[in-house]
Design an enzyme around this catalytic site. Structure first.
Site, PDB file in Angstrom:
ATOM      1  N   HIS A 148       0.813  -1.217   0.000  1.00 54.76           N
ATOM      2  CA  HIS A 148       0.000   0.000   0.000  1.00 54.76           C
ATOM      3  C   HIS A 148       0.849   1.271   0.000  1.00 54.76           C
ATOM      4  O   HIS A 148       0.349   2.352  -0.304  1.00 54.76           O
ATOM      5  CB  HIS A 148      -0.986  -0.008   1.177  1.00 54.76           C
ATOM      6  CG  HIS A 148      -0.385   0.274   2.513  1.00 54.76           C
ATOM      7  ND1 HIS A 148      -0.061  -0.715   3.413  1.00 54.76           N
ATOM      8  CD2 HIS A 148      -0.050   1.437   3.126  1.00 54.76           C
ATOM      9  CE1 HIS A 148       0.425  -0.181   4.513  1.00 54.76           C
ATOM     10  NE2 HIS A 148       0.455   1.137   4.359  1.00 54.76           N
ATOM     11  N   ASP A 175       0.148  -7.661   1.480  1.00 52.92           N
ATOM     12  CA  ASP A 175       0.593  -6.259   1.568  1.00 52.92           C
ATOM     13  C   ASP A 175       2.117  -6.172   1.576  1.00 52.92           C
ATOM     14  O   ASP A 175       2.704  -5.444   2.374  1.00 52.92           O
ATOM     15  CB  ASP A 175       0.011  -5.572   2.801  1.00 52.92           C
ATOM     16  CG  ASP A 175       0.032  -4.048   2.673  1.00 52.92           C
ATOM     17  OD1 ASP A 175       0.310  -3.560   1.559  1.00 52.92           O
ATOM     18  OD2 ASP A 175      -0.214  -3.364   3.674  1.00 52.92           O
ATOM     19  N   SER A 234       4.662   2.503   7.869  1.00 50.31           N
ATOM     20  CA  SER A 234       4.274   1.364   7.035  1.00 50.31           C
ATOM     21  C   SER A 234       5.426   0.914   6.151  1.00 50.31           C
ATOM     22  O   SER A 234       6.064   1.725   5.477  1.00 50.31           O
ATOM     23  CB  SER A 234       3.080   1.738   6.153  1.00 50.31           C
ATOM     24  OG  SER A 234       1.913   1.879   6.908  1.00 50.31           O
TER      25      SER A 234
END
Length: 502
Positions: free
Chosen positions: A130, A160, A234
């Site tokens: 992402h 992911d 992230s």
């Protein structure tokens, strides 16, 4: 009275105050602690400085740009200012000019920030999918502020995970994968990343929980940590105390948008397998068994004769699948796969996905009160489509309506009218639920009118009389529950119902 010097202390003749005693005890503990006592002596690290110095150079900041869409329709609205503000006229003139521009004038590029880490000194970098999704350009910035353009090697939305490649002038600092299965709740961990675009930031905490399912994908098995993770972290690594990557920081739970001490990381043993495939093939190649499964609850375990709730209950089997070829049946409970124990339903998809394609494995299933070992050749999952399970059993011909008080159900054989009303396919067979007693056991388990009972006690039924017969057989054998296989608009599911007195 003749004593010389300070007067000796005297205890008052009254009950001791527990709080004063506790404070005094703490004071004595502080006085008599060894001079070298520290958090390290108590089992924790003295600090994380040496670890951070070694790991930070391998952690990178990732920025991406996406081409914005063209302006369409009305121009941007003028910001609201207090009446008479000197900025009001300036901004109004500016936005008026903007509105006169061509309608296809491109929007400015949008930029997002994330983190990543080097796993190979030649320039391979791991991050979250992402972070780089829909990116037109990807730029990687290192701890020494060197920036390099990165190319996308491959990405996997289901876990992911994404892999990037840069071309450095000299070998990069890289980190090694660790064993996430060895991470225990309470173990110290260190997270390094790029929160809020500030640059490399080090935070520390512990593993708070394992195997978290946050409904992010079919292979959810997250590590949970209380190490501070915020927006921009992230794709960054979660390290153990040996400096090995045991997770990729991916998500947080936060009502406010900031860290509240609940962060989630993709475990390294899952990510490492995906990263290898993305580097090797540019895509994922997952194993496929071809079954639809459900959780074995306590009631289902009792109905199936299992000692406890474990394994994955097979609710349907895809045609021409490895499971069908191996003889796996609906109602089987898969308890081991390729020598690996299947303690919960959610564990099986990950085990199968990580198994080598075309490998022959042994699958142990619980069937009719015994373990049956079956050889299975693992297929390759087609991730572009879905596999549909189908079955054909003799269709009921005579419509019959009947009540089964022990289940709190009113049943009917399938008729053309019922098939039309409830949009039931011709290849679906069984007994229709036409009414559910709101106070009955079936209602408690969510049985609804329109559901089709395909099996009772793992045997096919085609009339209400078949259902009544199976229920009575269970009574005669002093069984407290009965296992039903329901078809709800093509979705097969087992449920266990406790038998009530008629």
């Amino acid at each position: 009275a003749d004593a010389v010097g300070p007067r000796a202390p005297v205890l008052e003749d009254r009950p001791l105050n527990p709080r004063r005693v506790a404070v005094a005890a703490i004071g004595l503990l502080v006085v008599f602690l060894p001079a070298g006592f520290s958090a390290q002596a108590a089992g924790g690290p003295e600090d994380f400085a040496d670890l951070s110095d070694r790991l930070v150079p391998a952690v990178v900041n990732i920025s991406t740009t996406q081409e914005g869409e063209n302006f369409q329709g009305n121009p941007p609205q003028v910001p609201q200012f207090p009446p008479g503000s000197p900025f009001e006229e300036f901004f109004r003139d500016f936005f008026d000019r903007q509105g006169e521009a061509p309608a296809d004038r491109p929007r400015p590029r949008m930029t997002s920030l994330g983190s990543g880490f080097v796993i190979d000194s030649s320039g391979f970098i791991v991050t979250n999918n992402h972070v780089i999704a829909d990116a037109a350009e990807i730029t990687v910035t290192f701890a020494d502020e060197t920036s390099l353009r990165a190319e996308l090697v491959g990405h996997d939305p289901k876990t992911d995970v994404a892999v990037l490649k840069v071309e450095p002038e000299s070998p990069l600092n890289a980190v090694e994968w660790g064993d996430s299965d060895g991470a225990r709740v309470g173990h110290w961990v260190v997270a390094i990343g790029n929160p809020f675009g500030l640059g490399n930031t080090v935070t520390a905490g512990i593993i708070s929980a394992r195997a978290r399912d946050i409904n992010a994908g079919p292979f959810d098995d997250f590590l949970q940590t209380d190490a501070s993770i915020n927006r921009g972290n992230s794709g960054g690594p979660l390290f153990n105390m040996e400096g090995h990557v045991i997770g990729i920081n991916t998500a947080i739970y936060s009502p406010s948008g900031g860290s509240v001490g609940i962060g989630f990381a993709v475990p390294s043993n899952l990510a490492r397998h995906v990263v290898y495939q993305l580097r090797e093939y540019g895509e994922t190649r997952r194993g496929w068994l071809g079954v639809r499964i459900q959780t074995v609850t306590d009631d289902l375990a009792e109905s199936l004769g299992l000692d406890r709730s474990r394994g994955a209950l097979v609710a349907s089997i895809s045609a021409d699948s490895p499971a069908a070829a191996a003889g796996i049946e609906v109602g089987d409970v898969i308890v081991t796969f390729d020598g690996k124990s299947v303690e919960t339903m959610r564990r099986l998809p990950r085990i199968v996905a990580e198994t080598q394609i075309d490998k022959q494995v042994t699958v142990e299933v619980w069937r009719d009160g015994a373990v049956v070992a079956l050889p299975v050749t693992v297929g390759r999952l087609d991730e572009t489509g879905t596999q549909v399970a189908s079955a054909a059993v003799p269709e009921s011909e005579v419509p019959v309506l009947s009540e089964v008080p022990a289940l709190g159900l009113t049943l009917s054989a399938l008729t053309d009218e019922l098939r039309t009303e409830f949009q039931i396919q011709e290849d679906v067979n069984g007994v229709m639920v036409v009414a559910v007693d709101a106070s009955g056991v079936a209602a408690e388990k969510g049985v609804q009118p329109g559901d089709i009972i395909v099996e009772v006690g793992q045997e096919e039924v085609s009339t209400p009389a078949d259902v009544e017969t199976k229920v009575e057989e269970h009574r005669q054998h002093d069984k407290r529950t009965v296992l039903l296989l329901l078809d709800r608009q093509g979705d097969l599911q087992f449920i266990a119902l406790r038998l009530l007195d008629s």
